[in-house]
Motif scaffolding. Structure first.
Motif, mmCIF file in Angstrom:
data_model
loop_
_atom_site.group_PDB
_atom_site.id
_atom_site.type_symbol
_atom_site.label_atom_id
_atom_site.label_comp_id
_atom_site.label_asym_id
_atom_site.label_seq_id
_atom_site.Cartn_x
_atom_site.Cartn_y
_atom_site.Cartn_z
ATOM 1 N N ILE A 210 0.832 -1.204 0.000
ATOM 2 C CA ILE A 210 0.000 0.000 0.000
ATOM 3 C C ILE A 210 0.868 1.257 0.000
ATOM 4 O O ILE A 210 0.662 2.173 -0.804
ATOM 5 C CB ILE A 210 -0.938 -0.011 1.224
ATOM 6 C CG1 ILE A 210 -1.958 -1.154 1.100
ATOM 7 C CG2 ILE A 210 -1.651 1.330 1.374
ATOM 8 C CD1 ILE A 210 -2.841 -1.321 2.314
ATOM 9 N N PHE A 211 1.854 1.311 0.892
ATOM 10 C CA PHE A 211 2.666 2.520 1.021
ATOM 11 C C PHE A 211 3.581 2.712 -0.180
ATOM 12 O O PHE A 211 3.873 3.845 -0.573
ATOM 13 C CB PHE A 211 3.465 2.488 2.321
ATOM 14 C CG PHE A 211 2.661 2.917 3.517
ATOM 15 C CD1 PHE A 211 2.607 4.244 3.891
ATOM 16 C CD2 PHE A 211 1.933 1.991 4.253
ATOM 17 C CE1 PHE A 211 1.851 4.652 4.979
ATOM 18 C CE2 PHE A 211 1.180 2.377 5.346
ATOM 19 C CZ PHE A 211 1.121 3.718 5.720
ATOM 20 N N SER A 212 4.044 1.619 -0.772
ATOM 21 C CA SER A 212 4.890 1.728 -1.953
ATOM 22 C C SER A 212 4.119 2.358 -3.110
ATOM 23 O O SER A 212 4.607 3.285 -3.777
ATOM 24 C CB SER A 212 5.411 0.354 -2.354
ATOM 25 O OG SER A 212 6.150 0.420 -3.557
ATOM 26 N N LEU A 213 2.904 1.868 -3.362
ATOM 27 C CA LEU A 213 2.086 2.418 -4.440
ATOM 28 C C LEU A 213 1.681 3.859 -4.144
ATOM 29 O O LEU A 213 1.687 4.713 -5.039
ATOM 30 C CB LEU A 213 0.849 1.549 -4.649
ATOM 31 C CG LEU A 213 -0.104 1.987 -5.770
ATOM 32 C CD1 LEU A 213 0.624 2.084 -7.098
ATOM 33 C CD2 LEU A 213 -1.283 1.015 -5.875
ATOM 34 N N ALA A 214 1.350 4.148 -2.888
ATOM 35 C CA ALA A 214 0.952 5.505 -2.521
ATOM 36 C C ALA A 214 2.092 6.491 -2.747
ATOM 37 O O ALA A 214 1.867 7.625 -3.190
ATOM 38 C CB ALA A 214 0.505 5.544 -1.065
ATOM 39 N N THR A 215 3.318 6.072 -2.465
ATOM 40 C CA THR A 215 4.471 6.936 -2.684
ATOM 41 C C THR A 215 4.643 7.224 -4.169
ATOM 42 O O THR A 215 4.850 8.373 -4.578
ATOM 43 C CB THR A 215 5.748 6.280 -2.114
ATOM 44 O OG1 THR A 215 5.578 6.057 -0.709
ATOM 45 C CG2 THR A 215 6.965 7.169 -2.338
ATOM 46 N N GLU A 216 4.548 6.184 -4.996
ATOM 47 C CA GLU A 216 4.712 6.354 -6.442
ATOM 48 C C GLU A 216 3.601 7.208 -7.038
ATOM 49 O O GLU A 216 3.827 7.985 -7.982
ATOM 50 C CB GLU A 216 4.738 4.978 -7.120
ATOM 51 C CG GLU A 216 5.958 4.140 -6.761
ATOM 52 C CD GLU A 216 5.860 2.727 -7.301
ATOM 53 O OE1 GLU A 216 4.722 2.273 -7.573
ATOM 54 O OE2 GLU A 216 6.906 2.069 -7.447
ATOM 55 N N ALA A 217 2.390 7.085 -6.488
ATOM 56 C CA ALA A 217 1.235 7.806 -7.033
ATOM 57 C C ALA A 217 1.080 9.203 -6.441
ATOM 58 O O ALA A 217 0.174 9.940 -6.837
ATOM 59 C CB ALA A 217 -0.042 7.002 -6.786
ATOM 60 N N GLY A 218 1.960 9.558 -5.486
ATOM 61 C CA GLY A 218 1.899 10.893 -4.907
ATOM 62 C C GLY A 218 0.771 11.094 -3.915
ATOM 63 O O GLY A 218 0.318 12.227 -3.715
#
Length: 371
Positions: free
Chosen positions: A168-176
């Protein structure tokens, strides 16, 4: 008569972006003419409507509802990673040209692409399909005594299973959208603490990179704590990414806001990666959590043992309480117990649980002491 107005809540933190879907215009500002040439070649081949604006500096692509997702995904395939990071993008669902007020929504094409691929995450957060599990932090000398519970964020899949937080946090970081996710995680920890009526200290993780204005960004967190009736003295905010290069002045500003409100602070993953002793005198935390990479089989590795022992000695001299993370064996527990670690946490004591553990086992290492 003048009254000082309290700082308003942070609009950016409070608002989840919408998914990139439907009919609209995609505006792109490229770092080079080469990038523009590649995209124009694709648009002509795909027979998509477009218009060059600002003397060729801006490309506006007209997209019908069925074309939007395909176009964004295709652009991610034909441009390099650096081109995606350096191309500015704005998707608008109305026909008006971008105005000054729209600048705040401009992002990189890389982030727009990741946001386009994170629809499931936006749906999960919008539907509040999130919760926490809890893992106890116990006294090293008597593991049956719980000092605190760490609130660990979890997503809930449609089938009811937990979604790993790393995903979850990895995708959230990439998606801003780390800013919004981090706030949701903090609020979820507060909500679940109140729901389970936890009386011990609560460790709540936060990412410094998700907070750009400490006063406004943290206001809603403190408001949620007060509305839940949780004492500020009960809360310990744990700085994740403390092993990464930090904007120390920014982090100090964040910690000052928390400290002035009566909260205590912890540094996570200390001793792993790029974390260093400078953080101790710069930030002066109340707790440090020794990373599990230091603790794993520490009793059998003289190099690791020497480093860990010195960190424990320094923390003791500075009156910083220490938490040895990732304790999984009696040997590890015995080693940190003998060297004065204040608290321990790990699978030997308890795995994370949905309902907070009330009475952990009292684990002795008497047989190891004899040996």
């Amino acid at each position: 008569m003048n009254h000082t107005q309290p700082p308003s809540l942070c609009a950016r933190c409070e608002t989840l972006p919408t998914k990139i879907e439907g009919k609209g215009r995609l505006y792109l500002w490229f770092p080079s003419g080469h990038s523009l040439t590649k995209v124009l070649h694709y648009l002509r081949k795909a027979e998509l409507d477009y218009e060059l604006k600002e003397e060729g500096q801006c490309l506006a692509i007209q997209l019908e509802e069925v074309q939007t997702e395909t176009c964004v995904n295709t652009l991610a395939g034909i441009l390099t990673h650096n081109e995606l990071k350096n191309t500015q993008a704005l998707f608008m669902t109305h026909a008006n040209a971008p105005q000054l007020r729209d600048c705040a929504r401009t992002t990189t094409l890389a982030r727009l692409t990741h946001l386009n691929q994170s629809g499931w995450l936006l749906d999960l957060l919008a539907a509040d399909r999130v919760t926490c599990q809890f893992q106890p932090i116990v006294s090293t000398q008597d593991t049956s005594v719980i000092f605190a519970q760490e609130a660990l964020f979890r997503g809930i899949a449609p089938n009811g299973s937990f979604i790993p937080p790393g995903q979850i946090f990895s995708l959230a970081t990439e998606a801003g959208i780390l800013v919004q996710l981090d706030l949701i995680a903090r609020r979820t920890a507060i909500r679940e603490t109140m729901r389970h009526q936890i009386k011990e200290h609560i460790f709540i993780n936060f990412s410094p990179t998700s907070i750009y204005d400490p006063t406004s960004c943290l206001r809603s967190t403190m408001q949620a704590i007060d509305e839940a009736g949780i004492s500020h003295e009960q809360i310990v905010f744990e700085v994740v990414e403390s092993n990464q290069p930090q904007d120390t002045e920014h982090l100090k500003d964040i910690l000052n806001v928390y400290r002035e409100a009566g909260f205590r602070m912890a540094l996570d993953d200390f001793g792993e990666g790029g974390s260093n002793l400078n953080l101790l005198h710069q930030l002066r935390p109340d707790f440090i959590k020794l990373d599990m990479s230091l603790i794993r089989n520490v009793q059998a590795d003289p190099y690791k043992a020497f480093v860990t022992e010195k960190i424990l000695e320094i923390a003791s001299h500075l009156n910083i309480q220490t938490i040895a993370e990732g304790i999984e064996s009696l040997e590890e527990l015995h080693w940190v117990r003998q060297r004065g670690a204040t608290f321990v946490q790990g699978y030997l004591i308890s795995h994370p649980t949905t309902f907070p553990l009330i009475t952990p086992p009292q684990i002795t290492t008497s047989s190891l002491e004899v040996g």
